[in-house]
Design an enzyme around this catalytic site. Structure first.
Site, PDB file in Angstrom:
ATOM      1  N   LYS A 254    -113.827  38.376  54.031  1.00  0.00           N
ATOM      2  CA  LYS A 254    -113.545  38.436  54.812  1.00  0.00           C
ATOM      3  C   LYS A 254    -113.750  39.288  56.313  1.00  0.00           C
ATOM      4  O   LYS A 254    -114.108  39.289  57.194  1.00  0.00           O
ATOM      5  CB  LYS A 254    -112.130  37.942  55.065  1.00  0.00           C
ATOM      6  CG  LYS A 254    -111.218  36.829  54.657  1.00  0.00           C
ATOM      7  CD  LYS A 254    -110.343  36.129  54.252  1.00  0.00           C
ATOM      8  CE  LYS A 254    -109.810  35.246  53.355  1.00  0.00           C
ATOM      9  NZ  LYS A 254    -108.404  34.640  53.923  1.00  0.00           N
TER      10      LYS A 254
ATOM     11  N   ALA B  30    -102.682  44.376  53.680  1.00  0.00           N
ATOM     12  CA  ALA B  30    -103.257  45.061  55.169  1.00  0.00           C
ATOM     13  C   ALA B  30    -105.103  44.764  54.740  1.00  0.00           C
ATOM     14  O   ALA B  30    -105.431  45.001  55.718  1.00  0.00           O
ATOM     15  CB  ALA B  30    -103.142  45.998  54.921  1.00  0.00           C
TER      16      ALA B  30
ATOM     17  N   LYS C  39    -103.779  51.660  56.226  1.00  0.00           N
ATOM     18  CA  LYS C  39    -104.534  50.165  56.443  1.00  0.00           C
ATOM     19  C   LYS C  39    -102.748  49.796  57.122  1.00  0.00           C
ATOM     20  O   LYS C  39    -103.014  49.240  58.190  1.00  0.00           O
ATOM     21  CB  LYS C  39    -104.354  49.726  55.163  1.00  0.00           C
ATOM     22  CG  LYS C  39    -105.929  50.633  54.808  1.00  0.00           C
ATOM     23  CD  LYS C  39    -106.418  49.212  53.308  1.00  0.00           C
ATOM     24  CE  LYS C  39    -107.676  49.998  53.168  1.00  0.00           C
ATOM     25  NZ  LYS C  39    -108.235  49.143  52.231  1.00  0.00           N
TER      26      LYS C  39
ATOM     27  N   MET D 240     -99.150  33.259  49.942  1.00  0.00           N
ATOM     28  CA  MET D 240    -100.135  32.408  49.946  1.00  0.00           C
ATOM     29  C   MET D 240    -102.027  32.731  49.476  1.00  0.00           C
ATOM     30  O   MET D 240    -102.596  31.327  50.098  1.00  0.00           O
ATOM     31  CB  MET D 240    -101.481  33.399  51.428  1.00  0.00           C
ATOM     32  CG  MET D 240    -100.164  33.790  52.511  1.00  0.00           C
ATOM     33  SD  MET D 240    -101.408  35.020  53.425  1.00  0.00           S
ATOM     34  CE  MET D 240    -102.643  35.040  54.283  1.00  0.00           C
TER      35      MET D 240
ATOM     36  N   GLN E 158    -105.524  25.643  57.565  1.00  0.00           N
ATOM     37  CA  GLN E 158    -105.950  26.294  58.269  1.00  0.00           C
ATOM     38  C   GLN E 158    -108.018  24.981  57.990  1.00  0.00           C
ATOM     39  O   GLN E 158    -108.828  25.300  58.785  1.00  0.00           O
ATOM     40  CB  GLN E 158    -106.633  27.047  57.144  1.00  0.00           C
ATOM     41  CG  GLN E 158    -106.085  27.802  55.890  1.00  0.00           C
ATOM     42  CD  GLN E 158    -108.342  27.714  55.316  1.00  0.00           C
ATOM     43  OE1 GLN E 158    -109.076  28.012  57.210  1.00  0.00           O
ATOM     44  NE2 GLN E 158    -108.857  27.263  54.371  1.00  0.00           N
TER      45      GLN E 158
END
Length: 284
Positions: free
Chosen positions: A68, A131, A159, A218, A249
């Site tokens: 990502k 993070a 981070k 998640m 999403q």
């Protein structure tokens, strides 16, 4: 015969992904002519994989772990949410060949929590584990719900501290290492690490949950993830995996690409039933 538009999800690992199934169900529901495939990408070959997909006439991509952040760096343009997150999970390939990046993770998570499960986030104490790109993509959406505060914890505390500084204009947020967890409890703990893919649980101190706490992973699987099992053992009021977030999403991505919004409720129900049926079959 009209050739269907091609969409795909790229990640590593990818075999577990339900995105092809979800988008195929969306296409059937909305009468869209498309195909959607999973693409396993070797680490170090992500940019090459996007180029190949683009050259083959692909129309759009979803991006998952661990690409990502790299996807964000390769875009020609990004939505404001993706730009602030520095993470992209949805790519639209425009007619001129340019790549436009979006991040639909935050809206997917919040919709699943608030609309599908009735969770109130306003005034709540939130803990976000991790993070990376998965975490950065949901912070802005979570803060928009006005929690009491959001703590971001990561093994590499720098981070988490950087993320907290980046998103501080949007609400009360702190970042750091596990020392921030001592003598604190939270109303909602969200696991944005990839630990569940390896059957592991982030290290958390005892008494971090209160009797009304929720835990949310998640990640998702055909069985409860390691983090969900941890939450159940600790006595969390609700333990949720990321399947609903995935569908929500995905619906936002589908809308970006096709300009039509699918109805997510029946899709989530069907996926949960298939999940249950598989577990019953294994049990037999």
């Amino acid at each position: 015969m009209v050739i269907p538009d091609h969409y795909a999800v790229m990640g590593n690992p990818i075999a577990h992904s339900k995105s092809p199934q979800i988008h195929t169900m969306f296409a059937y529901q909305t009468n869209q002519n498309l195909i959607y495939t999973p693409i396993l990408v070797e680490v170090g070959k992500f940019e090459e994989a996007i180029t190949v997909f683009h050259n083959q006439g692909g129309k759009g991509l979803n991006i998952t772990i661990p690409f990502k952040n790299q996807a964000w760096s390769l875009m020609d343009k990004c939505s404001s949410e993706a730009q602030r997150a520095k993470a992209v999970n949805t790519i639209a390939i425009k007619e001129d060949g340019s790549l436009f990046g979006y991040n639909t993770d935050g809206i997917g998570l919040v919709r699943d929590l608030t609309q599908n499960h009735g969770k109130r986030i306003s005034g709540q104490r939130l803990l976000l584990l991790g993070a990376g790109g998965a975490a950065s993509g949901v912070i802005e959406a979570l803060l928009s719900e006005k929690p009491s505060h959001l703590a971001v914890i990561n093994r590499t505390s720098a981070k988490a501290i950087e993320l907290a500084a980046r998103f501080s204009p949007f609400g009360t947020i702190i970042g750091g290492g596990h020392e921030l967890l001592e003598n604190n409890s939270f109303d909602l703990i969200i696991n944005a690490t990839a630990s569940s893919l390896h059957g592991e649980v982030p290290q958390l101190p005892p008494r971090i949950l209160n009797p009304n706490s929720w835990v949310y992973d998640m990640m998702y699987g055909n069985e409860s993830t390691a983090f969900i099992k941890w939450g159940q053992i600790q006595g969390a009021e609700h333990c949720l995996d990321g399947l609903g977030m995935l569908v929500e999403q995905a619906a936002e991505s589908f809308f970006i690409w096709r300009k039509i919004r699918p109805n997510t409720a029946p899709i989530i129900t069907q996926l949960r039933l298939k999940q249950r049926d598989r577990l019953l079959t294994i049990g037999e």
